[in-house]
Design an enzyme around this catalytic site. Sequence first.
Site, PDB file in Angstrom:
ATOM      1  N   HIS A   1      -2.446  -3.588  -6.101  1.00  0.00           N
ATOM      2  CA  HIS A   1      -3.839  -3.157  -6.179  1.00  0.00           C
ATOM      3  C   HIS A   1      -3.932  -1.778  -6.834  1.00  0.00           C
ATOM      4  O   HIS A   1      -4.789  -1.532  -7.700  1.00  0.00           O
ATOM      5  CB  HIS A   1      -4.478  -3.130  -4.790  1.00  0.00           C
TER       6      HIS A   1
ATOM      7  N   ASP B   1     -10.356   3.805   3.981  1.00  0.00           N
ATOM      8  CA  ASP B   1     -10.287   4.196   5.381  1.00  0.00           C
ATOM      9  C   ASP B   1     -10.224   5.718   5.527  1.00  0.00           C
ATOM     10  O   ASP B   1      -9.830   6.244   6.557  1.00  0.00           O
ATOM     11  CB  ASP B   1      -9.087   3.548   6.082  1.00  0.00           C
TER      12      ASP B   1
ATOM     13  N   ASP C   1       3.963   4.543  -2.249  1.00  0.00           N
ATOM     14  CA  ASP C   1       3.993   5.999  -2.173  1.00  0.00           C
ATOM     15  C   ASP C   1       5.420   6.518  -2.027  1.00  0.00           C
ATOM     16  O   ASP C   1       5.792   7.532  -2.630  1.00  0.00           O
ATOM     17  CB  ASP C   1       3.096   6.508  -1.048  1.00  0.00           C
TER      18      ASP C   1
END
Length: 508
Positions: free
Chosen positions: A152, A175, A254
């Site tokens: 994504h 979020d 990440d």
Amino acid sequence: VALAAAPMAAQATVGGGFGVDPAALAARPPPPARASEPTPKPPQPSSGAPAKRGPLPIARGDPLPAGSGRAVVVVIAHNKPDCLSRCLQSLAAQRQQDKDAWHFAVSLDDPPTFEPMEQTAKTFAGSLPGLEIWRKTGPARFAATVSKISEHFRFALIESFDRRDYEFALFLENDLTASPDFLWYFRSTAWLLTEDPSLFCVSAWNDNGMKDLVSDERRLFRSDYFPGLGWMIEKPTWEHLRGIWPGFPTTGWDHWLRHGAELRNRDCIVPEVSRTHHFDEHGTNVKAGTPLAKALANMAESKLPPGELGDLSYLLRDKYAEQLKQMAQGATDLSLGTLGQSSASKTYLVPYVREEYSALAKALHLSPAQPRTAQKGLIITRHPKTHAKLLLADLRHSASVLPEDRLLRPNVARKIGPAKRGESCEDFCRESSMRCEAQELEFINTCDMLRQHFPCEAGCGHQVGQEIPCYVHDTKRDTARQCLVTDDAVPTCAAKCVATTRLCVCVP
């Protein structure tokens, strides 16, 4: 968001033997070029995409200009309309002149919920300039959640830089909510990315930004540990990443960006007090009641209004390095056992090695496991009780602030090489009438070192395991043909795994 370490998984090429020991391990290589080597041809622009434009000129110290149309805020969303609404509301509440410097997009990747997610986003069309909906369709290359999330982000990066030709892109998971000066913060720091090639990102998040450790909302610093959670890069950085973005990033995209993306020698700008707040406790990595959820609830969030950051030229590489050097020279030595004796009026230097970081982090209320927020081995924090300023200096990596006689260096007589498949470094070294010394393993726990000894066909990633650094030769594993490093587990000499081939270092 990918904050938590993944569960331990099997991780280590063919045959054993010593390779050439590169003498340059003690000194880090120079930063990679702003643009990468030739990469696969980017996707063709979609219908109506703008013509390609040159870089956006930003004068030194000036904020990202309003109305340029060259910067985009991308909200990464999955299937929770309530979370999306809360996130977008925090952006809609930003100062109008700051919103005018950006276009806005919501990127979606869950086709069954496209309709309710789009309806939620459209309610903010009047308050977020140029709001678009980007829809990712088609499956991820791997079924695992970490792969879907990574794909994504890759989609959103392609849309931002390749299809729509933005110069800057700011990514925000849905979020998260944004602090009052969130957009101003990124406008004010954009020029640093264009001027200083030793930087690659600006982040809104301080991994060690706990309420009892931080207070200065105007202070920013540099870190070579990518924080995420609201982050901006410019187009040349994506051109470097495009051709090497991983299909399966093991413990998360990440972690890959921190270790496998060949950006380790470039820094991110980070605020002392975070500009984002994590609120969802029902996500992929954050569950209500877990230690991670409790830690996130304890994070400070800036309330600073926009326009108050001042001159940020102190963050340029040379100026910043000189400030750190002077700070360290004036600091008083302190050890883990005497931390409680610190005084708020003084600055202290606390040498450490990664093997003992977990205990240090626990004593100082820092993010556990990895030495997050470090820059060239140095973490700047405060004592949670005495509030003394502490400089935590990794003895392997803090050459910029520690004298040579205090640094921990590799054994000059060491030999480095791949063990046999499934073999421990202990056994490998014994076969050569040498021995494995655990502290030496940390020096070869890098993607650069692994690439010198293994093909790493599927890239270099992060995992958790004591036999790391290694190469995964087992083609049935989800990490097959990857080289693996760790900043979580501490490598041992005796560890081994049938699926991996260890990289070992032996000493006389």
